[in-house]
Enzyme design. Structure first.
Site, short mmCIF file in Angstrom:
data_model
loop_
_atom_site.label_atom_id
_atom_site.label_comp_id
_atom_site.label_asym_id
_atom_site.label_seq_id
_atom_site.Cartn_x
_atom_site.Cartn_y
_atom_site.Cartn_z
N ASP A 98 34.12 50.43 36.21
CA ASP A 98 34.19 49.61 37.41
C ASP A 98 33.00 49.98 38.29
O ASP A 98 32.68 51.16 38.44
CB ASP A 98 35.50 49.90 38.16
CG ASP A 98 36.18 48.64 38.64
OD1 ASP A 98 35.54 47.90 39.42
OD2 ASP A 98 37.35 48.41 38.28
N ASP A 199 33.09 44.90 40.98
CA ASP A 199 34.10 44.61 41.99
C ASP A 199 33.56 43.64 43.06
O ASP A 199 32.49 43.89 43.62
CB ASP A 199 34.49 45.94 42.65
CG ASP A 199 35.73 45.84 43.49
OD1 ASP A 199 36.77 45.42 42.97
OD2 ASP A 199 35.66 46.19 44.69
N GLU A 256 33.74 40.35 39.22
CA GLU A 256 34.96 39.86 39.85
C GLU A 256 34.53 38.99 41.03
O GLU A 256 33.87 39.48 41.95
CB GLU A 256 35.83 41.01 40.34
CG GLU A 256 37.17 40.51 40.87
CD GLU A 256 37.76 41.36 41.98
OE1 GLU A 256 38.98 41.30 42.18
OE2 GLU A 256 37.00 42.09 42.66
N HIS A 328 45.27 44.76 37.45
CA HIS A 328 45.85 45.73 38.40
C HIS A 328 46.11 45.14 39.78
O HIS A 328 46.68 45.81 40.63
CB HIS A 328 44.91 46.94 38.52
CG HIS A 328 43.60 46.55 39.15
ND1 HIS A 328 42.70 45.69 38.55
CD2 HIS A 328 43.06 46.87 40.36
CE1 HIS A 328 41.67 45.52 39.35
NE2 HIS A 328 41.86 46.22 40.46
N ASP A 329 45.64 43.93 40.03
CA ASP A 329 45.86 43.29 41.34
C ASP A 329 46.90 42.18 41.29
O ASP A 329 47.16 41.53 42.29
CB ASP A 329 44.56 42.63 41.83
CG ASP A 329 43.48 43.63 42.18
OD1 ASP A 329 43.82 44.76 42.60
OD2 ASP A 329 42.29 43.28 42.04
C1 GLC Z 1 38.92 44.17 44.04
C2 GLC Z 1 39.77 45.13 43.26
C3 GLC Z 1 40.92 45.56 44.13
C4 GLC Z 1 40.37 46.24 45.35
C5 GLC Z 1 39.35 45.38 46.07
C6 GLC Z 1 38.54 46.18 47.04
O1 GLC Z 1 39.58 43.00 44.33
O2 GLC Z 1 40.18 44.57 42.05
O3 GLC Z 1 41.83 46.37 43.45
O4 GLC Z 1 41.40 46.57 46.23
O5 GLC Z 1 38.43 44.78 45.19
O6 GLC Z 1 37.67 47.04 46.37
#
Ligand code: GLC
Ligand code: CA
Length: 556
Positions: A98, A199, A256, A328-329
């Site tokens: 990540d 991220d 992402e 995970h979200d």
């Molecule tokens: C992304 C991650 C999440 C995190 C956020 C801030 O959305 O997947 O888990 O809380 O970024 O870094």
């Protein structure tokens, strides 16, 4: 055909904190992952994506990084990491890390410096601004509730944090920030890692002047995103990153990216743009809510089909899709899009069939391969996630009852994905010998890896079969897609075509039996059944009656 190894792989996502605890402190760790590599080898996945393992005070479970060059104390040491990388590679498994560079922790040394004085050399690594009319510099709100600005007494200014107060946003307009990040990326790549999951990478460029979001204020929900999502210089920065770092290695990248449409996505992933390999978009994650994730509504199969087909067509021959239904979200996919009660096994396999026979790179989230479900949380004390806890506090202030809030959280909290991996039916699901950092889903006696490995009809072996299938049939990776039954609310069906191979996929996304009438040119060819999630043994007839959540893949 644009052939690439990262199109042919299956990725397995590990949330290290909840995967396997090797030393009994209740927290999963790197040695724990090493011990489970043979399990992943058995499943057949080729790549592991690790959620953040860098040093962090864990305000957001590692998404708040205080040193990019160190491992989180609870997870182990750099030696453990090197060993993990080596042991994974030995088994033919790649490691993707990540990359969290929209923000750091407020405990990162850059931020500690930056907060010291207005003329500190690191001041401009972040967004510091004076207040306006006795309040924050603008009206933007944070993804984790409340304003996106925090006041700092020492210098009398505010800093920007799109996420938690402990996650200040980095200022990418500062070339020194970019150079520090590229240096760090090269350091990890030189160690031999195989790629990055980036991220919220499309939030790194903010509109100059950080204007008030009047429009957003009228609409409600998250305020400000139109001034930083896919911002003015994001492509310039990603192309620079590609030129200086990514292009020098044979790796995979996945960004992402909330707030992207297929048209916007093309700018990130088209081959000749030299930015990223693929993205995680959110269109299908937004199907069952309106305005915000907490505002839940039923989802429709026709929406899922439209979204997936639209993305396939948009990127066809020019870019590449990633495929996921949970991470995970997000809540667990079988609870959200399937049926986690009487058809748990069938619907988990059905969803797997979709993910592994559509075009794109599939991402499996830990536990998905044994059909893990959402957890029943009994009270607010059982939650750990900062997003959940902040939202709960905000809603309580508005006078909402615990009952009402728990009902929503029991569908939506990120903690559903974060309960420990269920390894066996011993105490704490075999995850830890100590006290787990978050509750274990009480259904672990029924749903666990040990049981799955003992049952040849388990969800696990179905995944294994799909993964093997992908390795043997290029049509799965490279074949085009023709939709059938486009407007049907129960049946999801399509053919895949590549060179002289052709497949038919038929799935019943409902709890009722549903009929599928095969086009004549298909059933007259005596298609052969390759994969199915029920015990059946027949060749295709003109009419097939599909049982609840039944999925079949035929070779035509
Ligand atoms: C992304 C991650 C999440 C995190 C956020 C801030 O959305 O997947 O888990 O809380 O970024 O870094
Ligand atoms: Ca541990």
């Amino acid at each position: 055909m644009h052939k690439k190894w990262w199109k042919e792989v299956v990725v397995y996502q590990i949330y290290p904190r909840s995967f396997y605890d090797s030393n009994g402190d209740g927290i999963g760790d790197l040695p724990g992952i090493i011990q489970k590599l043979d399990y992943l080898k058995e499943l057949g996945v080729n790549v592991i994506w690790l959620n953040p393992i860098y040093k962090s005070p864990n305000a957001d479970n590692g998404y708040d990084i205080s040193s990019y060059y160190d491992i989180m104390d609870e997870f182990g040491t750099m030696e453990d990491f090197d060993k993990l990388l080596q042991e994974a590679h030995k088994r033919g498994i790649k490691i993707v890390m990540d990359l969290v560079v929209n923000h750091t922790s407020d405990e990162h040394k850059w931020f500690l410096e930056s907060r010291k004085s207005k003329d500190n050399p690191y001041r401009d690594f972040y967004f510091w601004r004076p207040g306006k009319n006795g309040g924050p510099p603008n009206n933007w709100t944070s993804f984790f509730s409340g304003p996106a600005w925090e006041y700092d007494e020492l210098t009398g200014e505010y800093y920007l944090h799109l996420f938690a107060v402990k996650q200040p946003d980095l200022n990418w307009d500062n070339p020194k920030v970019r150079q520090e990040i590229y240096k760090m990326m090269k350091w990890w790549l030189d160690k031999g890692i195989d790629g990055f999951r980036m991220d919220v990478i499309n939030l790194i460029s903010k509109v100059e002047g950080l204007p008030d979001d009047k429009e957003g204020e009228k609409q409600g929900g998250l305020i400000g995103f139109r001034y930083y999502a896919n911002g003015p210089r994001v492509h310039e920065y990603l192309q620079e990153m590609n030129r200086e770092v990514l292009s020098k290695y044979d790796i995979m990248t996945v960004g992402e990216t909330p707030f992207v449409t297929p048209e916007i996505a093309k700018l990130y992933v088209e081959y000749d743009r030299n930015e990223l390999n693929m993205l995680f978009h959110f269109e299908h994650m937004d199907m069952d809510c309106s305005g915000s994730k907490w505002n839940i509504k039923p989802w429709k199969l026709t929406d899922l089909k439209k979204i997936m087909y639209k993305w396939y067509l948009a990127l066809k021959d020019k870019g590449w899709n990633s495929l996921y239904l949970n991470n995970h979200d997000q809540p667990r996919m079988v609870s959200r899009f399937g049926n986690d009660k009487e058809y748990r096994v069938e619907s988990a396999k059905l969803l797997a069939t979709l993910l592994h026979t559509w075009q794109g790179t599939p991402y499996i989230y830990q536990g998905e391969e044994i059909g893990m479900t959402n957890c029943k949380f009994e009270s607010i004390d059982e939650f750990r996630d900062i997003e959940t806890l902040n939202w709960y506090k905000e809603m309580k202030k508005l006078g909402k009852s615990d009952e009402e809030l728990l009902e929503i959280l029991n569908k939506r909290s990120r903690d559903h994905a974060r309960t420990p991996m269920q390894w066996d039916d011993s105490e704490n699901a075999g995850f830890t010998k100590g006290t787990p950092w978050i509750k274990v889903n009480p259904n672990y006696k029924e749903i666990n890896v040990k049981k799955a490995l003992e049952d040849k009809n388990s969800v696990f072996y179905y995944y294994k079969k799909l993964i093997e299938f992908r390795k043997r049939h290029p049509v799965i990776v490279y074949g085009d897609i023709q939709m059938l039954y486009e407007n049907d609310e129960k049946i999801f069906a399509y053919t895949r075509n590549y060179e002289d191979e052709r497949l038919l996929v038929v799935m019943n996304f409902s709890e009722e039996e549903s009929e599928f009438l095969a086009p004549k040119e298909i059933f007259t060819q005596k298609p052969e059944l390759l994969i199915s999630n029920y015990e059946i043994d027949d060749n295709i007839q003109e009419k097939i009656v599909l049982k609840p959540y039944e999925a079949r893949v035929y070779k035509i």
